[in-house]
Design a protein around this motif. Structure first.
Motif, PDB file in Angstrom:
ATOM      1  N   MET A 129       0.828  -1.206   0.000  1.00  0.00           N
ATOM      2  CA  MET A 129       0.000   0.000   0.000  1.00  0.00           C
ATOM      3  C   MET A 129       0.867   1.263   0.000  1.00  0.00           C
ATOM      4  N   GLU A 130       1.976   1.218   0.787  1.00  0.00           N
ATOM      5  CA  GLU A 130       2.866   2.370   0.823  1.00  0.00           C
ATOM      6  C   GLU A 130       3.481   2.620  -0.546  1.00  0.00           C
ATOM      7  N   LYS A 131       3.816   1.538  -1.246  1.00  0.00           N
ATOM      8  CA  LYS A 131       4.395   1.659  -2.581  1.00  0.00           C
ATOM      9  C   LYS A 131       3.377   2.297  -3.532  1.00  0.00           C
ATOM     10  N   GLU A 132       2.114   1.885  -3.418  1.00  0.00           N
ATOM     11  CA  GLU A 132       1.065   2.419  -4.277  1.00  0.00           C
ATOM     12  C   GLU A 132       0.840   3.898  -4.002  1.00  0.00           C
ATOM     13  N   ASN A 133       0.841   4.288  -2.726  1.00  0.00           N
ATOM     14  CA  ASN A 133       0.660   5.695  -2.367  1.00  0.00           C
ATOM     15  C   ASN A 133       1.802   6.548  -2.915  1.00  0.00           C
ATOM     16  N   ALA A 134       3.017   6.041  -2.796  1.00  0.00           N
ATOM     17  CA  ALA A 134       4.178   6.770  -3.306  1.00  0.00           C
ATOM     18  C   ALA A 134       4.097   6.907  -4.821  1.00  0.00           C
ATOM     19  N   TYR A 135       3.593   5.859  -5.478  1.00  0.00           N
ATOM     20  CA  TYR A 135       3.465   5.905  -6.939  1.00  0.00           C
ATOM     21  C   TYR A 135       2.451   6.963  -7.363  1.00  0.00           C
ATOM     22  N   MET A 136       1.324   7.057  -6.645  1.00  0.00           N
ATOM     23  CA  MET A 136       0.289   8.023  -6.984  1.00  0.00           C
ATOM     24  C   MET A 136       0.763   9.458  -6.747  1.00  0.00           C
ATOM     25  N   GLN A 137       1.741   9.649  -5.850  1.00  0.00           N
ATOM     26  CA  GLN A 137       2.231  10.987  -5.526  1.00  0.00           C
ATOM     27  C   GLN A 137       3.551  11.309  -6.228  1.00  0.00           C
ATOM     28  N   ARG A 138       3.921  10.495  -7.202  1.00  0.00           N
ATOM     29  CA  ARG A 138       5.195  10.674  -7.887  1.00  0.00           C
ATOM     30  C   ARG A 138       5.209  11.968  -8.693  1.00  0.00           C
ATOM     31  N   MET A 139       6.386  12.462  -8.982  1.00  0.00           N
ATOM     32  CA  MET A 139       6.548  13.645  -9.817  1.00  0.00           C
ATOM     33  C   MET A 139       6.213  13.303 -11.262  1.00  0.00           C
ATOM     34  N   ILE A 140       5.711  14.283 -12.005  1.00  0.00           N
ATOM     35  CA  ILE A 140       5.383  14.073 -13.413  1.00  0.00           C
ATOM     36  C   ILE A 140       6.672  14.031 -14.222  1.00  0.00           C
ATOM     37  N   ASP A 141       6.832  12.975 -14.995  1.00  0.00           N
ATOM     38  CA  ASP A 141       7.998  12.841 -15.866  1.00  0.00           C
ATOM     39  C   ASP A 141       7.636  13.475 -17.210  1.00  0.00           C
ATOM     40  N   TRP A 142       7.963  14.771 -17.348  1.00  0.00           N
ATOM     41  CA  TRP A 142       7.532  15.507 -18.544  1.00  0.00           C
ATOM     42  C   TRP A 142       8.225  15.009 -19.805  1.00  0.00           C
ATOM     43  N   LYS A 143       9.431  14.486 -19.676  1.00  0.00           N
ATOM     44  CA  LYS A 143      10.105  13.947 -20.856  1.00  0.00           C
ATOM     45  C   LYS A 143       9.361  12.724 -21.369  1.00  0.00           C
ATOM     46  N   ARG A 144       8.920  11.886 -20.478  1.00  0.00           N
ATOM     47  CA  ARG A 144       8.122  10.707 -20.847  1.00  0.00           C
ATOM     48  C   ARG A 144       6.821  11.133 -21.498  1.00  0.00           C
ATOM     49  N   VAL A 145       6.162  12.135 -20.905  1.00  0.00           N
ATOM     50  CA  VAL A 145       4.897  12.630 -21.450  1.00  0.00           C
ATOM     51  C   VAL A 145       5.106  13.173 -22.863  1.00  0.00           C
ATOM     52  N   TRP A 146       6.188  13.941 -23.048  1.00  0.00           N
ATOM     53  CA  TRP A 146       6.439  14.528 -24.367  1.00  0.00           C
ATOM     54  C   TRP A 146       6.717  13.455 -25.414  1.00  0.00           C
ATOM     55  N   LEU A 147       7.510  12.451 -25.078  1.00  0.00           N
ATOM     56  CA  LEU A 147       7.845  11.404 -26.041  1.00  0.00           C
ATOM     57  C   LEU A 147       6.612  10.594 -26.437  1.00  0.00           C
ATOM     58  N   LEU A 148       5.702  10.403 -25.502  1.00  0.00           N
ATOM     59  CA  LEU A 148       4.457   9.709 -25.826  1.00  0.00           C
ATOM     60  C   LEU A 148       3.555  10.614 -26.659  1.00  0.00           C
ATOM     61  N   PHE A 149       3.573  11.893 -26.311  1.00  0.00           N
ATOM     62  CA  PHE A 149       2.673  12.850 -26.961  1.00  0.00           C
ATOM     63  C   PHE A 149       3.087  13.153 -28.398  1.00  0.00           C
ATOM     64  N   ARG A 150       4.380  13.234 -28.645  1.00  0.00           N
ATOM     65  CA  ARG A 150       4.850  13.710 -29.955  1.00  0.00           C
ATOM     66  C   ARG A 150       4.445  12.780 -31.094  1.00  0.00           C
ATOM     67  N   ASN A 151       4.321  11.493 -30.823  1.00  0.00           N
ATOM     68  CA  ASN A 151       3.894  10.573 -31.870  1.00  0.00           C
ATOM     69  C   ASN A 151       2.407  10.677 -32.166  1.00  0.00           C
ATOM     70  N   LYS A 152       1.685  11.433 -31.339  1.00  0.00           N
ATOM     71  CA  LYS A 152       0.242  11.599 -31.541  1.00  0.00           C
ATOM     72  C   LYS A 152      -0.104  13.040 -31.908  1.00  0.00           C
ATOM     73  N   ILE A 153       0.895  13.806 -32.311  1.00  0.00           N
ATOM     74  CA  ILE A 153       0.626  15.198 -32.670  1.00  0.00           C
ATOM     75  C   ILE A 153      -0.357  15.276 -33.834  1.00  0.00           C
ATOM     76  N   TRP A 154      -0.353  14.252 -34.680  1.00  0.00           N
ATOM     77  CA  TRP A 154      -1.277  14.251 -35.820  1.00  0.00           C
ATOM     78  C   TRP A 154      -2.722  14.330 -35.346  1.00  0.00           C
TER      79      TRP A 154
END
Length: 344
Positions: free
Chosen positions: A1-26
């Protein structure tokens, strides 16, 4: 449960978000174009429904002379003339110069007054679908305003200075403006939705996605193009974390795996005895083994299903030796870990 709570409160990895997003720019481009198209079509549809026909206008300019002994300038100003032109004192006089069958409501609907920077200059518009009616109203106001000034002590005279011939009113076409606005709105909405989606996406794309969420060893990845570096990393982890003389089984989340992928993993760890499902007798075999090596497809919204699978194996008292991601995107991993890469 502690691991799950820490995961939900993790920092946003903007590089990951951008790499996923850029292939869907179309998707963003298509949404913008579709939004602009629907905006333009909607504008044209509303314009067609509300279009009453071609209006005609007669424009006349009048010069007003005020009685300096009265407070006429304050009363008859730019804010009141448009209303005064449709008030009964003016309309009563104007109606005297119109045929008896003309309705007051039609006259009031046709006339508009505008006073710009000079309070002595009044522009009167007579608008109508019938150009002859517009001219008739303009004529009546020309005579009526002169007579009205004679009756009001605050006014000395109202003289017509100029009059334009009746002409069709050219309405502004705002289709391009509406299309641009609709496209911009669609762009912003879809952009926010996409960013929101990728921020909340709990799929496993990189090692950090896995280790932040699960207390299970992450063994490594196999990529679509067969990256030797990834294979070597996986091999080192398998050799270090798994016993050479142990008995391990591959467990695939959907009970399906590519034969070539399974053979590659077996080459890296000969102690793998085969592939098992998570039902029936296979679970008994897993309980008596040295551990299950769970094989997950890269990405594809695999996070929650992986979580469910791990919880199920734990309830069944099956040891989990680790997890492997397969079919990982080489370009994504290279861009994430090593910086720039050529897009496909």
């Amino acid at each position: 449960m502690e691991k799950e709570n820490a995961y939900m409160q993790r920092m946003i990895d903007w590089k990951r978000v951008w790499l996923l997003f850029r292939n869907k720019i179309w998707i963003l481009v298509v949404a913008t174009l579709v939004g602009a198209l629907f905006g333009a079509l909607g504008y044209k549809l509303v314009d067609a429904i509300t279009d009453e026909g071609q209006y005609y206008r007669v424009s006349s300019d009048y010069y007003i002379t005020f009685n300096e002994d009265e407070n006429g300038v304050d009363y008859y100003n730019a804010y009141t003339w448009d209303s005064i032109l449709r008030d009964d004192p003016v309309v009563d006089v104007v109606m005297e110069y119109l045929p008896a069958d003309i309705k007051r409501e039609d006259v009031k609907a046709a006339v508009t007054g505008v006073m710009l920077s000079d309070y002595r200059i009044l522009t009167v518009y007579a608008d109508s679908l019938d150009p002859q009616f517009a001219e008739m109203v303009a004529d009546a106001y020309e005579k009526g305003l002169v007579a009205f000034a004679d009756k009001i002590s605050m006014l000395d005279t109202i003289e017509r200075w100029s009059r334009e011939d009746v002409a069709p009113i050219i309405e502004n076409d705002y289709m391009i403006n509406v299309a641009l606005f609709s496209g911009a709105v669609a762009f912003v909405i879809v952009l926010l939705l996409m960013v929101f989606f990728y921020i909340l996406d709990d799929s496993i794309y990189i090692e950090n996605d896995f280790v932040q969420r699960f207390d299970i060893p992450f063994l490594g990845m196999l990529t679509k193009k067969g990256s030797e570096a990834c294979k070597q990393e996986l091999k080192e982890n398998l050799v270090h974390l798994c016993k050479a003389d142990g008995m391990y089984y591959l467990v695939v989340w959907d009970n399906k795996t590519d034969t070539a992928t399974e053979e590659t993993i077996r080459e890296l760890l000969p102690a793998i005895s085969g592939t098992l499902s998570v039902q029936g007798e296979d679970l008994s075999v897993l309980r008596n083994s040295d551990g299950a090596i769970v094989v997950l497809p890269w990405g594809s919204r695999n996070g929650r299903i992986a979580d469910k699978l791990f919880r199920f194996l734990t309830k069944q008292d099956c040891k989990i030796a680790g997890a492997i991601l397969t079919d990982a995107d080489d370009a994504f991993l290279k861009a994430y870990y090593f910086g720039k890469t050529k897009r496909k």
